[in-house]
Design an enzyme around this catalytic site. Structure first.
Site, PDB file in Angstrom:
ATOM      1  N   ALA A 274       0.862  -1.495   0.450  1.00 41.34           N
ATOM      2  CA  ALA A 274       0.329  -0.103   0.111  1.00 41.34           C
ATOM      3  C   ALA A 274       0.837   1.340  -0.010  1.00 41.34           C
ATOM      4  O   ALA A 274       1.120   1.943  -0.700  1.00 41.34           O
ATOM      5  CB  ALA A 274      -1.070   0.147   1.312  1.00 41.34           C
TER       6      ALA A 274
ATOM      7  N   CYS B 259       2.626   6.881  11.234  1.00 44.01           N
ATOM      8  CA  CYS B 259       2.086   7.683  10.995  1.00 44.01           C
ATOM      9  C   CYS B 259       0.691   8.379  11.550  1.00 44.01           C
ATOM     10  O   CYS B 259       1.114   9.667  11.972  1.00 44.01           O
ATOM     11  CB  CYS B 259       0.978   6.491   9.717  1.00 44.01           C
TER      12      CYS B 259
ATOM     13  N   SER C  69      -6.593   1.158   6.056  1.00 41.53           N
ATOM     14  CA  SER C  69      -5.117   1.491   5.414  1.00 41.53           C
ATOM     15  C   SER C  69      -3.899   1.221   6.388  1.00 41.53           C
ATOM     16  O   SER C  69      -3.018   0.924   6.100  1.00 41.53           O
ATOM     17  CB  SER C  69      -5.396   2.314   4.762  1.00 41.53           C
TER      18      SER C  69
ATOM     19  N   LYS D 259       3.828   4.381  21.132  1.00 42.57           N
ATOM     20  CA  LYS D 259       5.128   5.419  19.797  1.00 42.57           C
ATOM     21  C   LYS D 259       4.337   6.778  19.581  1.00 42.57           C
ATOM     22  O   LYS D 259       5.696   7.105  19.739  1.00 42.57           O
ATOM     23  CB  LYS D 259       4.541   4.577  18.115  1.00 42.57           C
TER      24      LYS D 259
ATOM     25  N   HIS E 136      -6.180   8.336   8.982  1.00 48.39           N
ATOM     26  CA  HIS E 136      -6.139   8.670  10.053  1.00 48.39           C
ATOM     27  C   HIS E 136      -7.252  10.059  10.919  1.00 48.39           C
ATOM     28  O   HIS E 136      -6.710  10.995   9.907  1.00 48.39           O
ATOM     29  CB  HIS E 136      -5.337   8.387  11.427  1.00 48.39           C
TER      30      HIS E 136
HETATM   31  P1  A2P Z   1       4.430  -9.372  -1.343  1.00 48.39           P
HETATM   32  O1  A2P Z   1       3.644  -8.731  -2.184  1.00 48.39           O
HETATM   33  O2  A2P Z   1       5.444  -9.481  -3.153  1.00 48.39           O
HETATM   34  O3  A2P Z   1       4.913  -9.578  -0.853  1.00 48.39           O
HETATM   35  P2  A2P Z   1       1.469  -4.281   2.308  1.00 48.39           P
HETATM   36  O4  A2P Z   1       1.861  -3.057   3.803  1.00 48.39           O
HETATM   37  O5  A2P Z   1       0.565  -3.342   2.060  1.00 48.39           O
HETATM   38  O6  A2P Z   1       0.996  -5.533   3.369  1.00 48.39           O
HETATM   39  O7  A2P Z   1       2.346  -4.076   1.582  1.00 48.39           O
HETATM   40  C1  A2P Z   1       3.969  -5.230   2.625  1.00 48.39           C
HETATM   41  C2  A2P Z   1       5.252  -5.457   0.792  1.00 48.39           C
HETATM   42  O8  A2P Z   1       6.480  -5.672   1.818  1.00 48.39           O
HETATM   43  C3  A2P Z   1       4.763  -5.732  -0.424  1.00 48.39           C
HETATM   44  O9  A2P Z   1       5.200  -4.905  -1.125  1.00 48.39           O
HETATM   45  C4  A2P Z   1       5.044  -6.971   0.334  1.00 48.39           C
HETATM   46  O10 A2P Z   1       6.002  -7.796  -1.212  1.00 48.39           O
HETATM   47  C5  A2P Z   1       7.003  -7.031   0.817  1.00 48.39           C
HETATM   48  N1  A2P Z   1       7.322  -7.257   1.786  1.00 48.39           N
HETATM   49  C6  A2P Z   1       6.655  -8.477   2.322  1.00 48.39           C
HETATM   50  N2  A2P Z   1       7.825  -9.258   3.137  1.00 48.39           N
HETATM   51  C7  A2P Z   1       8.464  -9.376   1.923  1.00 48.39           C
HETATM   52  C8  A2P Z   1      10.071  -9.890   2.455  1.00 48.39           C
HETATM   53  N3  A2P Z   1      10.259 -10.692   2.471  1.00 48.39           N
HETATM   54  N4  A2P Z   1      11.036 -10.152   1.041  1.00 48.39           N
HETATM   55  C9  A2P Z   1      10.793  -8.422   0.593  1.00 48.39           C
HETATM   56  N5  A2P Z   1       9.325  -7.996   0.368  1.00 48.39           N
HETATM   57  C10 A2P Z   1       8.720  -7.878   1.004  1.00 48.39           C
END
Ligand code: A2P
Length: 345
Positions: free
Chosen positions: A14, A133, A163, A219, A247
């Site tokens: 996001a 945030c 979000s 925080k 928020h």
């Molecule tokens: P991915 O789409 O490959 O899971 P959000 O906050 O919306 O949940 O998004 C989390 C972000 O962090 C996404 O881009 C997700 O990629 C990435 N992410 C989650 N786990 C990992 C990981 N182990 N290595 C790299 N990026 C990650």
């Protein structure tokens, strides 16, 4: 202006997706974009200024291999903990959107409108932390008020959008609402939050701390003091509400003893502060709301009123798009300030 190789860790999330929109809007000096995510989304693509970029898997060597100079991290604290060091070793400045480094003494915690001078110490670790945030939008309004009268204490209740829990949080609210209209809400998945979020409010964000506040609430205490360089007393109650984005915060500020609040002065000090706007016309039903702030880079304040008992107390309502003001936009503004300061060196 020199252009930079920019990595976004969490490019498919996001905040990651919003970072690209904000960089575009601010005409960020980009030489190359390096979108990074997990192996799950490696190979997919993102679009930036009409050009497609392939998402790469985050690895220990990806920063060096792609000559990354600025790395935005927004994939969770454990990913920052493990991988930020490789970006730093590759010579990049890390702008970290997670809580992992925020309270580390040698890591600056920055809201560019409030404490830009703290960026100067980035070289100690190579990392600049982006605050939580809820803290960012609150402190953007506290700073001018502190300059006006001197703040002693802040009591805040938040109304935080789903979000804040990433794409999974938004999807869960939408699915639960669809299931409600299909009379299937009882069977709907409840994974992103501890309870059903549709048609509900949940007075818990993050885990319990030894003092019975939650981690999110603490925080807001610790980060506010670090950014403001002042031991302001803060008591926070953080609440998740079924709003998709932006928020809201109900804030009560107690100024130093002897202050006699003048609401007109409070209003004009907020109005004058960079990226803060006042919407405050109760008679005409005008005040800040998530539907006004969403997709903007402004922190809105309204419902400003003097306490009816204590002359040194003011109450107001504060709303901002936390994916932008509280994350992507603050990170991009930090990076632009960093560029400005580095070029002056
Ligand atoms: P991915 O789409 O490959 O899971 P959000 O906050 O919306 O949940 O998004 C989390 C972000 O962090 C996404 O881009 C997700 O990629 C990435 N992410 C989650 N786990 C990992 C990981 N182990 N290595 C790299 N990026 C990650």
């Amino acid at each position: 202006m020199r252009k930079f190789n920019v990595a976004v860790v969490g490019a498919t999330g996001a905040v990651g997706e919003e970072l690209f929109r904000v960089m575009d809007a601010y005409d960020f000096p980009v030489e190359n974009i390096v979108p990074l995510a997990s192996a799950r989304s490696a190979g997919s693509s993102i679009e930036y200024k009409g050009k497609e970029y392939t998402v790469l898997e985050l690895t220990e060597t990806c920063f060096e291999e792609n000559n990354v100079e600025i790395a935005f991290f927004s994939a969770g604290g454990s990913i920052s903990e493990k991988f930020a060091q490789y970006a730093v070793k590759a010579g990049a400045v890390v702008i970290d959107n997670t809580s992992h480094f925020r309270m580390q003494d040698n890591v600056p915690l920055v809201i560019p409108e409030v404490n830009p001078e703290d960026i100067a110490s980035w070289k100690e670790t190579g990392i600049i932390a982006n605050p939580n945030c809820s803290t960012i939008q609150m402190v953007l309004s506290l700073k001018p008020l502190d300059e006006l009268y001197g703040i002693k204490r802040v009591d805040v209740s938040t109304y935080q959008a789903v979000s804040g829990a990433g794409k999974a949080g938004m999807e869960e609210l939408v699915t639960q609402m669809q299931d409600f209209f299909a009379f299937k809400l009882n069977d709907s998945a409840k994974e992103a939050f501890a309870h059903q979020i549709a048609l509900n409010v949940i007075p818990q964000i993050d885990v319990q701390q030894p003092n019975d506040f939650t981690k999110e609430e603490m925080k807001m205490v610790n980060e506010t003091q670090k950014i403001m360089h002042k031991e302001i007393q803060v008591a926070a109650t953080c609440v998740r509400v079924p709003v998709l984005r932006s928020h809201s915060e109900s804030i009560t500020v107690t100024f130093e003893d002897g202050v006699d609040v003048d609401v007109a002065e409070v209003r004009s000090s907020l109005e004058r502060f960079e990226n803060v706007e006042v919407i405050d016309d109760l008679a005409n039903n005008a005040y800040p709301m998530p539907i006004i702030s969403t997709d903007t880079d402004i922190t809105y304040c309204g419902r400003i009123r003097k306490d009816i008992y204590a002359s040194n107390v003011v109450h107001y309502f504060n709303v901002a798009d936390q994916v932008r003001v509280g994350a992507a936009t603050n990170s991009v503004r930090i990076a632009l300030k960093w560029i400005e300061m580095e070029q002056c060196d």
